[in-house]
Design a protein around this motif. Sequence first.
Motif, PDB file in Angstrom:
ATOM      1  N   ALA A 196      -8.923  23.710 -34.089  1.00 30.21           N
ATOM      2  CA  ALA A 196      -8.921  25.008 -33.324  1.00 30.21           C
ATOM      3  C   ALA A 196      -9.083  26.138 -34.168  1.00 30.21           C
ATOM      4  O   ALA A 196      -9.873  27.076 -33.608  1.00 30.21           O
ATOM      5  N   HIS A 197      -8.736  26.238 -35.405  1.00 33.86           N
ATOM      6  CA  HIS A 197      -9.294  27.236 -36.278  1.00 33.86           C
ATOM      7  C   HIS A 197     -10.736  27.408 -36.422  1.00 33.86           C
ATOM      8  O   HIS A 197     -11.569  28.322 -36.555  1.00 33.86           O
ATOM      9  N   ARG A 200     -12.802  27.512 -25.876  1.00 34.22           N
ATOM     10  CA  ARG A 200     -12.884  26.053 -26.458  1.00 34.22           C
ATOM     11  C   ARG A 200     -11.487  25.933 -27.347  1.00 34.22           C
ATOM     12  O   ARG A 200     -10.836  24.904 -26.943  1.00 34.22           O
ATOM     13  N   ALA A 201     -11.367  26.904 -28.235  1.00 41.99           N
ATOM     14  CA  ALA A 201     -10.290  26.884 -29.035  1.00 41.99           C
ATOM     15  C   ALA A 201      -8.776  26.497 -28.314  1.00 41.99           C
ATOM     16  O   ALA A 201      -7.940  25.768 -28.432  1.00 41.99           O
ATOM     17  N   ARG A 202      -8.646  27.482 -27.173  1.00 40.09           N
ATOM     18  CA  ARG A 202      -7.619  27.527 -26.429  1.00 40.09           C
ATOM     19  C   ARG A 202      -7.298  26.088 -25.647  1.00 40.09           C
ATOM     20  O   ARG A 202      -6.251  25.316 -25.739  1.00 40.09           O
ATOM     21  N   ALA A 203      -8.550  25.378 -25.292  1.00 38.05           N
ATOM     22  CA  ALA A 203      -8.512  24.254 -24.539  1.00 38.05           C
ATOM     23  C   ALA A 203      -8.148  23.231 -25.561  1.00 38.05           C
ATOM     24  O   ALA A 203      -7.334  22.043 -25.199  1.00 38.05           O
ATOM     25  N   ILE A 204      -8.669  22.992 -26.738  1.00 38.40           N
ATOM     26  CA  ILE A 204      -8.274  22.352 -27.798  1.00 38.40           C
ATOM     27  C   ILE A 204      -6.755  22.309 -28.056  1.00 38.40           C
ATOM     28  O   ILE A 204      -6.264  21.271 -27.966  1.00 38.40           O
ATOM     29  N   LEU A 205      -6.228  23.646 -28.203  1.00 36.91           N
ATOM     30  CA  LEU A 205      -4.705  23.588 -28.531  1.00 36.91           C
ATOM     31  C   LEU A 205      -4.072  22.848 -27.524  1.00 36.91           C
ATOM     32  O   LEU A 205      -3.099  22.403 -27.545  1.00 36.91           O
ATOM     33  N   ASP A 206      -4.351  23.451 -26.197  1.00 32.25           N
ATOM     34  CA  ASP A 206      -3.669  22.802 -24.782  1.00 32.25           C
ATOM     35  C   ASP A 206      -3.675  21.291 -24.959  1.00 32.25           C
ATOM     36  O   ASP A 206      -2.584  20.636 -24.851  1.00 32.25           O
ATOM     37  N   ASN A 207      -4.816  20.735 -25.152  1.00 32.18           N
ATOM     38  CA  ASN A 207      -5.150  19.282 -25.147  1.00 32.18           C
ATOM     39  C   ASN A 207      -3.999  18.630 -26.338  1.00 32.18           C
ATOM     40  O   ASN A 207      -3.718  17.616 -26.104  1.00 32.18           O
ATOM     41  N   SER A 208      -4.190  19.395 -27.511  1.00 38.33           N
ATOM     42  CA  SER A 208      -3.170  18.954 -28.536  1.00 38.33           C
ATOM     43  C   SER A 208      -1.652  18.892 -28.029  1.00 38.33           C
ATOM     44  O   SER A 208      -0.873  18.068 -28.365  1.00 38.33           O
ATOM     45  N   ILE A 209      -1.451  20.037 -27.355  1.00 40.98           N
ATOM     46  CA  ILE A 209      -0.071  19.905 -26.899  1.00 40.98           C
ATOM     47  C   ILE A 209       0.422  19.082 -25.950  1.00 40.98           C
ATOM     48  O   ILE A 209       1.338  18.269 -26.072  1.00 40.98           O
TER      49      ILE A 209
END
Lengths: 141, 909
Positions: B707-708, B716-725
Amino acid sequence: MGSVFLPHLHTGWHVDQAILSEDERLVIVRFGRVYERECMIMDEFLFGIAEKIKNFATVYLCDIDEVPDFNSMYELYDPCTVMFFYRNKHMMCDFGTGNNNKLNFLVGDKQELIDIIETIYRGARKGKGLVISPIDYSAKH
Amino acid sequence: MDRKAFLDQEAPAGYVAGIGRGATGFTTSADVGSASRIVPDNDYEDDDDDDGPKNEEEIDERGLLVRGGVDNDDDEADKIYDEVERRLSHKSKKDKENSDAQPSVTSAFADLKRALSSVSEDQWANLPEVGDLTKRNKRLRLLEKSQQRFYAVPDTLLVGGSNGGAGESTDFNSISKTKDKLLSKQLDSVVGNTGEGLTNQIDENDFIIDQTTDNKIDDIRKGRLIFSSLRKTEPLNPNSWIASAKLEEQDRKFSTAKSLIENGCQKIPRSVSLWLENIRLHHSDGTKHCKLICGQALKFNPKSEQLWLKAVDLEHPSDFLSQRRILMKALESVPDSVGIWKKLIELEGEESKEEDIKKLLSKAVEFCPKEWDFWLSLINLSEYSEAKSIINRARKIMNDNYKIWITAAKLEERENEDISEAKLSRLMSKGVDELKKHTVDKSKLLSKEDWLHEATIAEGEGFLLTCKAIVKIALQTEEEDEFNIDPSSSRVDDWLSLADGFSKFTETSNNIFQIIISKYPTKIDVWLKLLDSFKKTKNEKPDPRLFEYYEQMVKINEDEIFYLMYAKDLWKLNTDIDKAKEVLERAGTLFPFSESVWFARIKFAKYTSGTSWVEESLAVSTKMFQRISDNSSAAWYKHIHLLRCSYSKNGKPVDEYLTTLCDEALDKFPDCGKLYLQKSQILQDVDTLAVGVRRCAQFIPLWINYAHAVKSNPVRARAILDNSITQNPSSPLLWVERIRFEKQLNNFDSARQLCTKALQKFPSDANLWIENLHLISKISQRKNAFMDSLKKTNNSSIILMNIGLFFWIDGKFTKVKAWFERALNSDEGKLNGDCWGWMFKYFGLYGTEDEMNEFLQKFSDVYDEINAGETWTKLSKSINRDRFDRPVEFLGEVSNSLVSNTPMLELKR
């Protein structure tokens, strides 16, 4: 009628002996004059219940004119006064009349009298000197 | 109904009614009025004659009227009363009607009243009492108080009581009876003639005294008779003489007592107890007379130790010479008396030289060879060779005394500095053999516990080798008792519990451990206990024996862990780096394929090589790679990390070798998230992270870094973080990251929403709470949030630290320090590098020099153990780590980095 059958106490000594004679039972002494109406009714009541209460109380009659020894001591001037003793202790009962020392009025019926006597006996057994009457006579007398 | 007998009896003449039964009358204030209704007898009799039988009320009425006459006033009063009566009856009629409408109270409870018939006698008796309405209890209490009786007892009574010693006792019962009688007399006298009562009382008093003294006199008289007959029948029994003298003494007839006892002494001059009693009785006549008696006594009983000692006692305590003279005389006649020898030696010990005492002792030993105390003091006073011969002599005489052997061992240890422990043990075992041979009663042989107790005494006196030898003996004796020497665990457990019992005496317990180990060298836990007990007793430097035992242990139990422990203790406790290195290298040659040994060596190289640590540890790790073909992922990671450090130190750019190494590692361990992270860091590459995230979805740091890396593209970063959660629903760290991300984009509202959501899921996560605290804008709300967060996270140290930080931001500097200190004082906070970093900054700006020094001292104590703190770990793992070699420099770097990460803080000097 009743006065004929119940034992009479003719001297102060007899009264004292009667009071001292009982260890387990209440001694009930009716002081009064046989010819008075109230007294007659009370005697009738007492004679009627004497057999029923014989297990815990015994009844004697005493004419206050024949035996005036206790008149001043016990303030006996009513036509009929019933007093209770237990093991030579004068038992008091709060009838609500203001005089706890004696029963100097007519109770409603025999059952009431039985109730009062039983209550006094129960209290006496527990070592009390004063009991509360099961019926309040403050309004009636 | 039965008729009582008294009803038919005549009353006694002159009887006063009521008094016989103690009746008391009463006055009823409420009832006096009706007394006027008393009617004289004759009145109604007259009426009766006149009018015949009538109804009583009428008669009554008549009687009154006849007596008092008719009066107008009375008429009026009657009228008024009638009116009142009428009114009242009217009213009561109304009441009656009302009460008829409703059921009366009695009828309402009629059924309950009937149920009372089932109440038993006991239940009636146990009905709870109402309060003390009639004040009966109080009256009883007062009555009781007034009835308590006190008497002034005449002095003669007391004297008589104290004198009635052994022989006779005062008859309290009769006294109390007479007292009661007295009281009743007194009461009677109150009623009757007062003057007569008083005299009665006095008489009674005299009577009591007379009686008691009579009793005593009787007893003594009786005793005298008995004793005199005894004396006649058994004139040679000293007890009868003594008893009669004592009786006379009790009766205070001292002269008779004395003459009696003297008589006795003449009759039975050989009775020591009689003489002693004689001396005691004559004590009041002065010591001179006593001495005379004593001399006489000694003439007849020259062998009596008691009498001699009494004679010494009779001398003045400061008169040393005559005391000694008497003792010497005593020894002439009773040379084997232990008591006299002891007294003499005691006396000499105060006055004369060691030489004289020694002479005395040697004499004493000759005459009283069985007395160990003399031997011991003689040995203690003698020279070594002399003492040895003395011990030998003692041994011949007392061959069943274990103390001789222990003393011998102690003597050897004291005199020969370099005596070996084996020699002492030999001595002791020989002693035990001898003891066994000579002790007739086997139960008198010392048990294991007794031996160990002796060992602790030896330890306390400083004879460590003797202590060891005794312990050995103790455990040996048991072994031989049981004859089976199998390594049963129960035996070891038994010994271990013994050692625990003696844990206060370190040497003794250590010796027990050592013996267990020598018997059962493979018992690991015993080894560890032994080593622990050595470590416990460390002063400045640990006991060198600790390492000796380490050496033995690793030799016997070849396990890499023991080598590692050995090396660590050498390094940490003894700071003996060379030795530690040697041990590690030995371990390396013994276990060439053990990764943990290799890791230890790398770590050791890293921390002990100073500035060249990168090269040193890299060399070790390269060696490891050469030796072990199938390394674990951790080994790969460490190796690549070291390589990176070395590159960055030398300023070398990332080259082919490093990347191929990374790829190789990833080929071998495609599921290791750490390796992906490392590779992405080396290559500064997003794709690696993407691959890594796919392969190791559970590895949180990979997601965060991913994400960083794509921060430039917020969507995209937000999507990655949401996905990770969604993939890792149980990780609060990802939520924290998500909230920080929104904060960075200044989306405070959504950050707040996320924060509340996250806190619902993880109510006790400290990091989430910190984010939450930072998101609260109003200061007034913050205080409650502080309390909540502390309660929910159970006083987490980083929350404490952050609260301090908030106070710093608000400019409340005194509070800052308190909160930081609170954070550092918790166990968890002590290992958090960030807390230390903040405190360092604070002291640097606002603290005094002393505070700073103290702080740094504390810091260096725990430096090696610090393993937490976001910034701290980030920096300590960074490949540029070697720039900050000293702990303090590194701490400075951490604190600077912390400050730069907190933009709200304006540092003021």
